[in-house]
Design an enzyme around this catalytic site. Structure first.
Site, PDB file in Angstrom:
ATOM      1  N   SER A 108      53.867  27.772   2.871  1.00  0.00           N
ATOM      2  CA  SER A 108      54.466  28.008   1.560  1.00  0.00           C
ATOM      3  C   SER A 108      55.735  27.173   1.371  1.00  0.00           C
ATOM      4  CB  SER A 108      54.733  29.507   1.400  1.00  0.00           C
ATOM      5  OG  SER A 108      55.085  29.837   0.099  1.00  0.00           O
TER       6      SER A 108
ATOM      7  N   ASP B  97      56.345  25.390  -5.009  1.00  0.00           N
ATOM      8  CA  ASP B  97      56.566  25.327  -3.571  1.00  0.00           C
ATOM      9  C   ASP B  97      55.413  24.576  -2.925  1.00  0.00           C
ATOM     10  OD1 ASP B  97      54.620  27.245  -3.926  1.00  0.00           O
ATOM     11  OD2 ASP B  97      55.397  28.606  -2.402  1.00  0.00           O
TER      12      ASP B  97
ATOM     13  N   ASP C  94      52.697  25.247  -1.360  1.00  0.00           N
ATOM     14  CA  ASP C  94      51.291  25.608  -1.574  1.00  0.00           C
ATOM     15  C   ASP C  94      51.000  26.036  -3.006  1.00  0.00           C
ATOM     16  OD1 ASP C  94      52.587  28.074  -1.459  1.00  0.00           O
ATOM     17  OD2 ASP C  94      50.918  29.071  -0.454  1.00  0.00           O
TER      18      ASP C  94
ATOM     19  N   ASP D 285      51.759  28.547  -4.903  1.00  0.00           N
ATOM     20  CA  ASP D 285      51.475  29.912  -5.345  1.00  0.00           C
ATOM     21  C   ASP D 285      52.675  30.519  -6.062  1.00  0.00           C
ATOM     22  OD1 ASP D 285      53.139  30.367  -3.176  1.00  0.00           O
ATOM     23  OD2 ASP D 285      51.904  31.977  -2.325  1.00  0.00           O
TER      24      ASP D 285
END
EC number: 5.4.2.10
Length: 485
Positions: A133, A274, A276, A278
């Protein structure tokens, strides 16, 4: 014949094992005494806990547990971010899963919510994302999704961990099968179509100038394409996949670069993802940060006005700003708080029937469209709100609410035992009680351990900035004196 890992969790097989079993189950690295699964899967430094042998065996035991839950095993989806270690871990996980007899679909570089969506809308029995993340490049992580796209339950995670620690038994026959690996990067296009279909048909970003900070991560192919397809003029920062630089002084936790770019290009708004994708943080044309609290308020208000928000309910976390909560209550809404972590927000949404929830950090979940936090989808829908309102994002934010001063400080704890049992530190508990009495109803104190990093997070919020500064410094001093040494 039955084989087992040794009781001490070292990963060495007993003397009854065959050559086949030894080739599949190699020696595990050191496993910490603390639980492997945190609030967002398994996190750690690549090359320490997160090695190829570890991922191989994690994949194998995950495969065994997943197979035991279904009579018709489907494939397992694996996506990844751009970290240098992600290829290694994705391949090792795939090897472990296929050695357990499962088929693996490798998606390649894609956002975490893409894995969740494709898992939910296919015959897959699980999804896996290789990412840490917002963490720095040297970290990585492995997060699991159930067949419906939701985060893996704690009980299933524990079953997998039991296998790794030598608490499960398998017959040789169970490890003699293997599956195959399919490379399916074009499935990401299906996810992009889903994003498009979730938007109002009339939405146009023509005339909007939007800056995107892609953090050298998983959103580099998806986010720019989506906004350009809507007609926006898009300026991209950190726009290629770069495993050495992912999240380094950029993205959703380093907004100064985005703020400067918005001013330089005189853009209408910007979004920072960020690693990833999400989560997302927005910045308006004045440079003001539009965090998850503002996004929940604006999106929630839109849904409320349309009658699409049951019980006028939003789900937030203990980090949600008091200014946001009181403004939302002023609209006739209610806010239910959970522990920090999107899995807790998600759980509370299922329990209460809430359609919108999220975190101040930019994880936003809208059950009208999906079951996972999605940074790109959230950014697109915030742009849609701006388009429909006829005013700028800056104007929408200005007319929403004023935040209470909120100060967050992190203290790093290298001692895992102290981190695990930090709540037993009596001087800290006494200091927290002292701060709560000192501020009364004019403020809040929140001290917690991070679920993803070896940190104690200290947050103080108060109507009075001086009080917030005083108490956060006092509490950080207590943590440093009694825990960080």
């Amino acid at each position: 014949m039955v084989i087992s890992l040794s009781p001490n969790g070292s990963g060495r097989l007993n003397h009854q094992t065959t050559n086949l079993s030894n080739s599949l189950l190699t020696t595990l690295p050191y496993l910490p005494n603390s639980p492997l699964f945190g609030t967002d899967g398994i996190r750690g430094k690549a090359g320490e806990l997160l090695t190829a042998p570890f991922a191989l065996q994690l994949g194998f035991w995950a495969g065994q547990v997943l197979k035991s839950k279904t009579t018709t095993p489907g494939p397992v989806m694996i996506g990844q971010d751009s970290r240098n270690s992600s290829d290694m871990l994705a391949m090792a996980m795939a090897a472990g899963l296929t050695s357990a007899g499962l088929e693996v679909w490798q998606l390649g570089l894609c956002p975490t919510p893409c894995v969740a969506y494709l898992t939910r809308h296919s015959e897959a029995i699980a999804g896996i994302m290789i990412s840490a993340s917002h963490n720095p490049p040297e970290d990585n992580g492995i997060k699991f999704f159930n067949t419906d796209g939701t985060k893996l339950s704690s009980s299933l995670g524990q079953e997998i961990e039991d296998g790794l620690r030598g608490n499960l038994l398998l017959s040789v026959d169970e490890i003699a099968a293997w599956g195959k690996i399919l490379y399916e990067p074009t499935l990401v296009n299906t996810y992009c179509q889903f994003l498009q279909d979730s938007l109002p048909p009339s939405l146009s970003c023509q005339g909007m100038k939007i800056v995107l900070d892609l953090a050298w991560g998983a959103s580099v192919n998806v986010a720019p394409a989506m906004f350009k397809a809507l007609g926006a003029e898009v300026i991209c920062l950190h726009e290629t996949a770069n495993g050495d630089r992912i999240n380094v002084n950029c993205g959703s936790t380093h907004l100064h670069v985005l703020q400067a770019a918005i001013q330089e290009h005189q853009a209408d708004m910007g979004f920072a993802f960020d690693g990833d994708a999400d989560r997302v943080m927005a910045v308006d044309s004045t440079g003001k940060v539009v965090d998850g609290d503002y996004i929940l308020y604006l999106w929630g208000k839109s849904l409320l006005e349309r009658g699409n928000l049951p019980n006028n309910l939003l789900i937030g976390t203990v980090m949600a700003n008091l200014g946001f909560e009181r403004a939302w209550q002023g609209l006739g809404g209610q806010l239910v708080r959970t522990s920090v972590g999107d899995r807790y927000v998600q759980s509370q949404m299922w329990e209460t029937g809430a359609m919108l929830g999220g975190e101040q950090s930019g994880h936003i979940i809208c059950h009208h469209y999906g079951v996972s936090g999605d940074g790109v989808q959230t950014a697109l829908h915030l742009a849609a709100l701006v388009h429909e309102s006829g005013v700028s994002l800056a104007e929408l934010v200005k007319n929403s609410f004023d935040t209470y001063p909120q100060i967050l400080r992190n203290v790093r704890l290298e001692d895992r035992e102290k981190l695990r049992y930090w709540q037993e530190c009596q001087p800290l508990q006494q200091a927290i009680a002292q701060a709560e009495v000192g501020m009364g109803e004019t403020g809040r104190v929140l001290v917690r351990a991070s679920g993803t990093e070896p940190l104690i997070r200290v947050m103080v919020e108060s109507e009075c900035p001086d009080a917030a500064n005083y108490w956060v410094n006092y509490l950080v001093g207590i943590v440093e004196t009694h825990l960080a040494v």
